[in-house]
Design a protein around this motif. Structure first.
Motif, PDB file in Angstrom:
ATOM      1  N   LEU A  11       0.847  -1.236  -0.011  1.00  0.00           N
ATOM      2  CA  LEU A  11       0.085  -0.053  -0.047  1.00  0.00           C
ATOM      3  C   LEU A  11       0.868   1.285  -0.048  1.00  0.00           C
ATOM      4  CD1 LEU A  11      -3.034   1.362   0.302  1.00  0.00           C
ATOM      5  CD2 LEU A  11      -2.494   1.129   2.706  1.00  0.00           C
ATOM      6  N   LEU A  12       1.969   1.211   0.848  1.00  0.00           N
ATOM      7  CA  LEU A  12       2.876   2.552   0.805  1.00  0.00           C
ATOM      8  C   LEU A  12       3.484   2.623  -0.493  1.00  0.00           C
ATOM      9  CD1 LEU A  12       4.396   2.073   4.421  1.00  0.00           C
ATOM     10  CD2 LEU A  12       2.625   3.689   3.704  1.00  0.00           C
ATOM     11  N   LEU A  13       3.908   1.444  -0.973  1.00  0.00           N
ATOM     12  CA  LEU A  13       4.848   1.569  -2.225  1.00  0.00           C
ATOM     13  C   LEU A  13       3.821   2.068  -3.466  1.00  0.00           C
ATOM     14  CD1 LEU A  13       6.986  -1.447  -1.883  1.00  0.00           C
ATOM     15  CD2 LEU A  13       7.680   0.946  -1.595  1.00  0.00           C
ATOM     16  N   THR A  14       2.714   1.754  -3.425  1.00  0.00           N
ATOM     17  CA  THR A  14       1.734   2.175  -4.576  1.00  0.00           C
ATOM     18  C   THR A  14       0.845   3.249  -4.347  1.00  0.00           C
ATOM     19  OG1 THR A  14      -0.096   0.746  -3.667  1.00  0.00           O
ATOM     20  CG2 THR A  14       1.385  -0.180  -5.445  1.00  0.00           C
ATOM     21  N   ALA A  15       1.091   3.883  -3.289  1.00  0.00           N
ATOM     22  CA  ALA A  15       0.351   4.947  -3.005  1.00  0.00           C
ATOM     23  C   ALA A  15       1.011   6.479  -3.783  1.00  0.00           C
ATOM     24  CB  ALA A  15       0.472   5.548  -1.417  1.00  0.00           C
ATOM     25  N   PRO A  16      -0.075   7.150  -4.353  1.00  0.00           N
ATOM     26  CA  PRO A  16       0.672   8.471  -5.192  1.00  0.00           C
ATOM     27  C   PRO A  16       1.157   9.342  -4.397  1.00  0.00           C
ATOM     28  CG  PRO A  16      -1.726   8.363  -4.776  1.00  0.00           C
ATOM     29  CD  PRO A  16      -1.378   7.288  -4.153  1.00  0.00           C
ATOM     30  N   ALA A  17       2.433   9.614  -4.792  1.00  0.00           N
ATOM     31  CA  ALA A  17       3.524  10.561  -4.010  1.00  0.00           C
ATOM     32  C   ALA A  17       3.000  12.098  -4.384  1.00  0.00           C
ATOM     33  CB  ALA A  17       4.781  10.313  -4.585  1.00  0.00           C
ATOM     34  N   GLY A  18       2.646  12.762  -3.277  1.00  0.00           N
ATOM     35  CA  GLY A  18       2.220  13.992  -3.515  1.00  0.00           C
ATOM     36  C   GLY A  18       3.310  15.027  -3.771  1.00  0.00           C
ATOM     37  N   THR A  19       2.998  16.204  -4.582  1.00  0.00           N
ATOM     38  CA  THR A  19       4.010  16.994  -4.911  1.00  0.00           C
ATOM     39  C   THR A  19       3.903  18.201  -4.019  1.00  0.00           C
ATOM     40  OG1 THR A  19       2.845  18.087  -6.499  1.00  0.00           O
ATOM     41  CG2 THR A  19       4.403  16.441  -7.214  1.00  0.00           C
ATOM     42  N   GLU A  20       5.079  18.882  -3.585  1.00  0.00           N
ATOM     43  CA  GLU A  20       5.089  20.193  -2.790  1.00  0.00           C
ATOM     44  C   GLU A  20       4.591  21.390  -3.810  1.00  0.00           C
ATOM     45  OE1 GLU A  20       8.234  22.402   0.112  1.00  0.00           O
ATOM     46  OE2 GLU A  20       8.710  21.015  -1.389  1.00  0.00           O
ATOM     47  N   THR A  21       4.116  22.182  -3.020  1.00  0.00           N
ATOM     48  CA  THR A  21       3.431  23.479  -3.405  1.00  0.00           C
ATOM     49  C   THR A  21       4.047  24.510  -2.584  1.00  0.00           C
ATOM     50  OG1 THR A  21       1.529  22.250  -4.282  1.00  0.00           O
ATOM     51  CG2 THR A  21       1.345  24.943  -4.261  1.00  0.00           C
ATOM     52  N   VAL A  22       4.390  25.531  -2.942  1.00  0.00           N
ATOM     53  CA  VAL A  22       4.840  26.623  -2.311  1.00  0.00           C
ATOM     54  C   VAL A  22       4.077  27.912  -2.647  1.00  0.00           C
ATOM     55  CG1 VAL A  22       7.086  25.808  -1.667  1.00  0.00           C
ATOM     56  CG2 VAL A  22       6.812  27.346  -3.603  1.00  0.00           C
ATOM     57  N   GLU A  23       4.002  28.926  -1.757  1.00  0.00           N
ATOM     58  CA  GLU A  23       3.184  30.219  -1.943  1.00  0.00           C
ATOM     59  C   GLU A  23       4.348  31.012  -2.486  1.00  0.00           C
ATOM     60  OE1 GLU A  23       0.027  32.620  -2.543  1.00  0.00           O
ATOM     61  OE2 GLU A  23       0.124  30.176  -1.657  1.00  0.00           O
ATOM     62  N   VAL A  24       4.237  31.661  -3.747  1.00  0.00           N
ATOM     63  CA  VAL A  24       5.253  32.569  -4.199  1.00  0.00           C
ATOM     64  C   VAL A  24       4.712  33.879  -4.271  1.00  0.00           C
ATOM     65  CG1 VAL A  24       6.560  33.182  -6.268  1.00  0.00           C
ATOM     66  CG2 VAL A  24       6.290  30.948  -5.688  1.00  0.00           C
ATOM     67  N   ARG A  25       5.732  34.958  -3.575  1.00  0.00           N
ATOM     68  CA  ARG A  25       5.048  36.364  -3.549  1.00  0.00           C
ATOM     69  C   ARG A  25       4.754  36.686  -5.153  1.00  0.00           C
ATOM     70  NH1 ARG A  25       9.201  37.466   0.934  1.00  0.00           N
ATOM     71  NH2 ARG A  25      10.978  36.688  -0.335  1.00  0.00           N
ATOM     72  N   ASP A  26       3.557  37.621  -5.194  1.00  0.00           N
ATOM     73  CA  ASP A  26       3.208  37.900  -6.206  1.00  0.00           C
ATOM     74  C   ASP A  26       2.567  36.955  -7.359  1.00  0.00           C
ATOM     75  OD1 ASP A  26       3.707  40.637  -5.241  1.00  0.00           O
ATOM     76  OD2 ASP A  26       5.618  40.572  -6.176  1.00  0.00           O
ATOM     77  N   SER A  27       2.638  35.811  -7.107  1.00  0.00           N
ATOM     78  CA  SER A  27       2.345  34.567  -8.346  1.00  0.00           C
ATOM     79  C   SER A  27       1.410  33.784  -7.662  1.00  0.00           C
ATOM     80  CB  SER A  27       3.622  33.816  -8.461  1.00  0.00           C
ATOM     81  OG  SER A  27       4.323  34.602  -9.233  1.00  0.00           O
ATOM     82  N   GLY A  28       1.112  33.503  -6.332  1.00  0.00           N
ATOM     83  CA  GLY A  28       0.424  32.648  -5.827  1.00  0.00           C
ATOM     84  C   GLY A  28       0.900  31.135  -5.480  1.00  0.00           C
ATOM     85  N   PRO A  29       0.197  30.105  -5.526  1.00  0.00           N
ATOM     86  CA  PRO A  29       0.801  28.727  -5.354  1.00  0.00           C
ATOM     87  C   PRO A  29       1.680  28.259  -6.547  1.00  0.00           C
ATOM     88  CG  PRO A  29      -1.643  28.790  -5.497  1.00  0.00           C
ATOM     89  CD  PRO A  29      -1.164  30.225  -5.501  1.00  0.00           C
ATOM     90  N   VAL A  30       2.596  27.607  -6.214  1.00  0.00           N
ATOM     91  CA  VAL A  30       3.361  27.042  -7.578  1.00  0.00           C
ATOM     92  C   VAL A  30       3.723  25.533  -7.183  1.00  0.00           C
ATOM     93  CG1 VAL A  30       5.681  26.822  -8.672  1.00  0.00           C
ATOM     94  CG2 VAL A  30       4.282  29.145  -8.181  1.00  0.00           C
ATOM     95  N   ASP A  31       3.435  24.661  -7.901  1.00  0.00           N
ATOM     96  CA  ASP A  31       3.535  23.255  -7.681  1.00  0.00           C
ATOM     97  C   ASP A  31       5.198  22.951  -8.025  1.00  0.00           C
ATOM     98  OD1 ASP A  31       3.975  20.414  -7.717  1.00  0.00           O
ATOM     99  OD2 ASP A  31       2.103  20.094  -8.771  1.00  0.00           O
ATOM    100  N   LEU A  32       5.826  22.153  -7.086  1.00  0.00           N
ATOM    101  CA  LEU A  32       7.365  22.215  -7.421  1.00  0.00           C
ATOM    102  C   LEU A  32       7.367  20.715  -8.002  1.00  0.00           C
ATOM    103  CD1 LEU A  32       8.667  23.453  -3.983  1.00  0.00           C
ATOM    104  CD2 LEU A  32       8.646  24.725  -6.501  1.00  0.00           C
ATOM    105  N   GLY A  33       6.745  20.182  -8.573  1.00  0.00           N
ATOM    106  CA  GLY A  33       6.726  18.550  -8.966  1.00  0.00           C
ATOM    107  C   GLY A  33       7.838  18.692 -10.111  1.00  0.00           C
ATOM    108  N   THR A  34       8.032  19.675 -10.879  1.00  0.00           N
ATOM    109  CA  THR A  34       8.887  19.503 -11.976  1.00  0.00           C
ATOM    110  C   THR A  34      10.439  20.253 -11.729  1.00  0.00           C
ATOM    111  OG1 THR A  34       8.228  21.650 -13.001  1.00  0.00           O
ATOM    112  CG2 THR A  34       7.347  19.472 -13.770  1.00  0.00           C
ATOM    113  N   PHE A  35      10.251  20.753 -10.381  1.00  0.00           N
ATOM    114  CA  PHE A  35      11.575  21.696 -10.009  1.00  0.00           C
ATOM    115  C   PHE A  35      12.600  20.698  -9.328  1.00  0.00           C
ATOM    116  CE2 PHE A  35       8.776  24.722 -10.870  1.00  0.00           C
ATOM    117  CZ  PHE A  35       9.460  25.891 -10.879  1.00  0.00           C
ATOM    118  N   GLU A  36      13.965  20.588  -9.036  1.00  0.00           N
ATOM    119  CA  GLU A  36      14.755  20.199  -8.407  1.00  0.00           C
ATOM    120  C   GLU A  36      14.995  21.264  -7.372  1.00  0.00           C
ATOM    121  OE1 GLU A  36      19.538  18.994  -8.558  1.00  0.00           O
ATOM    122  OE2 GLU A  36      18.372  18.842 -10.299  1.00  0.00           O
TER     123      GLU A  36
END
Length: 113
Positions: A11-36
């Motif tokens: 169950l742990l291995l097959t659970a979808p991994a969530g991506t992190e989102t940060v609140e960026v000044r003047d832009s709102g939330p940004v999903d960091l899924g494609t960022f290193e």
């Protein structure tokens, strides 16, 4: 007992991994899924740096907040990460170019707004 443990591990291995989102000044939330992202401990100013090479986009954590920079070439990012003083490099080569300058992210607004 072994069957229950095996089921739990699967169950742990097959659970979808969530991506992190940060609140960026003047832009709102940004999903960091494609960022290193890298936590920075050698700068008193810069706390975290996230870069997406495909989009040439960078998000920088500075004193508890996040700022976004667009169209930032990989060479500039690499220079920033390898600079003896990240804060000085950032202020001279990146920050001064935004928000409306060379690395500013232009937000597309819907017509009539």
């Amino acid at each position: 007992m072994i069957r229950a443990a095996t089921s739990f591990i699967l169950l742990l291995l097959t659970a979808p991994a969530g991506t992190e989102t940060v609140e960026v000044r003047d832009s709102g939330p940004v999903d960091l899924g494609t960022f290193e992202c890298r936590d920075i401990n050698r700068s008193t100013m810069i706390q975290r740096v996230c870069y997406d090479r495909a989009q040439c986009a960078m998000i920088v954590g500075i004193k508890g907040g996040y700022d976004r920079f667009c169209e930032l070439p990989p060479e500039t990012f690499d220079g920033f990460m390898g600079a003896p003083s990240m804060g000085q490099f950032f202020n001279q080569n990146i920050r001064g170019s935004a928000p409306d300058g060379r690395y500013g992210c232009r937000i597309k607004r819907p017509p009539g707004s």
